[in-house]
Write an enzyme that holds these catalytic residues in place. Structure first.
Site, short mmCIF file in Angstrom:
data_model
loop_
_atom_site.label_atom_id
_atom_site.label_comp_id
_atom_site.label_asym_id
_atom_site.label_seq_id
_atom_site.Cartn_x
_atom_site.Cartn_y
_atom_site.Cartn_z
CG HIS A 92 23.89 -16.42 42.81
ND1 HIS A 92 24.54 -16.62 44.00
CD2 HIS A 92 23.71 -17.66 42.29
CE1 HIS A 92 24.73 -17.91 44.20
NE2 HIS A 92 24.24 -18.56 43.17
CD GLU A 109 22.37 -20.02 39.17
OE1 GLU A 109 22.61 -21.16 39.58
OE2 GLU A 109 23.23 -19.12 39.11
CG HIS A 110 19.66 -20.18 43.93
ND1 HIS A 110 19.99 -21.21 44.79
CD2 HIS A 110 20.85 -19.76 43.42
CE1 HIS A 110 21.29 -21.39 44.80
NE2 HIS A 110 21.84 -20.51 43.97
CD GLU A 125 25.71 -21.39 44.97
OE1 GLU A 125 26.25 -21.44 43.85
OE2 GLU A 125 24.55 -20.97 45.15
#
Length: 441
Positions: free
Chosen positions: A71, A74-75, A151
């Site tokens: 994750h 992904e950022h 998030e």
């Protein structure tokens, strides 16, 4: 007929495939040097296209010390490369009215963009630059660490999200599939930059990369653009390399025999999910499962909606869902209701599943469920993003591509007896229950 997608080196039989689709569309697949796979679907008359770069790594592939890295990447891939700053990447898509985003799953990660057909070369160049040449700058990483924690906090404030995440953990337990896709706050706070870098270098390689595009796209031009962009990013594309193998089944690990979990949240409504494991993503009965899910909780005429909402007024939202992975699947029944009614609603959901297992569906209900699925499939395929995703999942998961007509035929071939048999398996399987709401001790 299905289009088989063999994992062969460039130049081998099967490295170049083409098949006609509905509406004059055509799917082509090419294996480039390095084992890079490129699939495109040309859709006549469209002035837009969606391009995606898929890497066959997800949260289940993280090892100790690397949890949260998928994750994180992904950022971070949007935060700059050797040739572009984060602002350069953002401006590239904003300047042409395009949209760029990414998604992390348990078994894959996808970076994608929707642009005009004339801007496909730009989208390919930028996404390939991100995939091959991310800097993973220390300062950017620390800034993004805070963004990801926000998030996760946002998701934790949504009781429905909490219920679904905790349900996966309840069903799969202490296995890779049981871990949250986005990572836990503790994992995100503690994972070091070196671990994220190691995860990136290990998994982002030519033989794991799949590029898919749908819409106003020319396949030959797309292949040339991909190869040039990857080479410019510093990837060595070995002409003799074949694509990496697809994920093997049978690696989930021990799964609990049924778990009950209550998560306390100061909400007005309770969220409850009951269910367990089911079919993996490549099981031939996945079309039967789709019909079962539609009949049980897929629309306003479904059994859960009619029994729980329409007849008794116990919930506003109730539905059935299923998801498949390489070696396991998840099946659940969801409802949001007054906390005092949770036990009653849970019992009703179980009753409906057991009723489906005990008695065959009537002809009208079966036809209605099949019609709902067929209509949803065709309507969904009107959008380039859906077609792009279909290509990626066909390549990474199924090893075959079904055209729309073949998919419709498989749905329409499902019988009431098949649905009843599968419902019987699900009803007899170990059952987990997750409740989220303002419950006391």
């Amino acid at each position: 007929m299905p289009l088989n997608l063999p994992l062969v080196a460039p130049g081998s039989p099967g490295a170049e495939l083409v098949v006609g689709q509905d509406g004059g569309a055509a799917v082509r697949r090419t294996v480039l040097p390095g084992g890079v796979r490129v699939l495109s679907e040309h859709m006549p008359g469209l002035r837009s296209a969606t391009v995606g770069a898929w890497v066959g790594v997800g949260s289940r592939d993280e090892t100790s010390g690397h949890f949260g890295s998928t994750h994180f990447l992904e950022h971070l891939l949007f935060k700059g490369t050797a040739r572009r700053t984060a602002m350069d990447i953002a401006e590239a898509f904003d300047a042409v009215g395009g949209e760029a985003n990414a998604a992390t799953g348990k078994e894959h990660t996808c970076y994608y963009a929707r642009v005009l057909d004339t801007d496909v070369p730009m989208a390919v160049d930028v996404i390939a630059d991100m995939v091959t040449s991310a800097r993973l700058d220390v300062d950017e990483l620390e800034t993004e660490r805070g963004v990801i924690l926000e998030e996760l906090a946002m998701n934790d404030d949504d009781p429905s999200d909490v219920a679904h995440e905790q349900f996966a953990t309840a069903v799969f337990g202490d296995t890779p599939l049981g871990r949250p896709i986005g990572g836990t706050p503790q994992a995100i706070r503690s994972v070091p930059r070196d671990a994220v870098w190691e995860h990136y270098r290990e998994h982002y390689r030519p033989d794991t990369l799949v590029v898919t595009a749908a819409g106003g796209v020319d396949h030959d031009a797309l292949c040339a653009q991909v190869e040039a962009a990857l080479t410019a990013g510093g990837w060595a594309l070995d002409p003799g390399s074949a694509p990496a193998g697809r994920r093997a089944a049978g690696t989930t690990g021990p799964v609990p025999s049924g778990t009950e979990l209550t998560v306390r949240r100061p909400t007005e409504q309770a969220n409850v999910i009951v269910g367990g494991t089911c079919l993996n993503a490549t099981d031939d009965r996945r079309f039967v499962l789709s019909v079962l899910t539609a009949a049980l909780g897929g629309g306003m005429s479904s059994r859960l909606f009619q029994e729980i909402r329409e007849k008794r007024g116990l919930a506003y939202s109730t539905y059935a869902f299923a998801s498949g992975h390489a070696d396991a699947g998840l099946f659940g029944l969801y409802a949001g209701c007054t906390p005092a009614k949770v036990d009653e609603v849970t019992a009703l959901m179980v009753v409906e599943l057991e009723r489906m297992a005990d008695t065959p569906m009537g002809a009208a209900e079966l036809a209605r469920s099949i019609g709902q699925l067929c209509g949803g499939l065709v309507l969904g395929m009107e959008e380039t993003g859906a077609r792009m995703s279909r290509l990626g999942k066909a390549e990474l998961v199924h090893g075959e591509l079904l055209d729309v007509d073949e998919s419709l035929a498989r749905i329409r071939s499902v019988t009431a007896q098949q649905v009843q048999d599968l419902a019987g398996e699900l009803a007899a399987a170990p059952r987990s229950v997750v409740r989220v709401g303002p419950f006391g001790d």
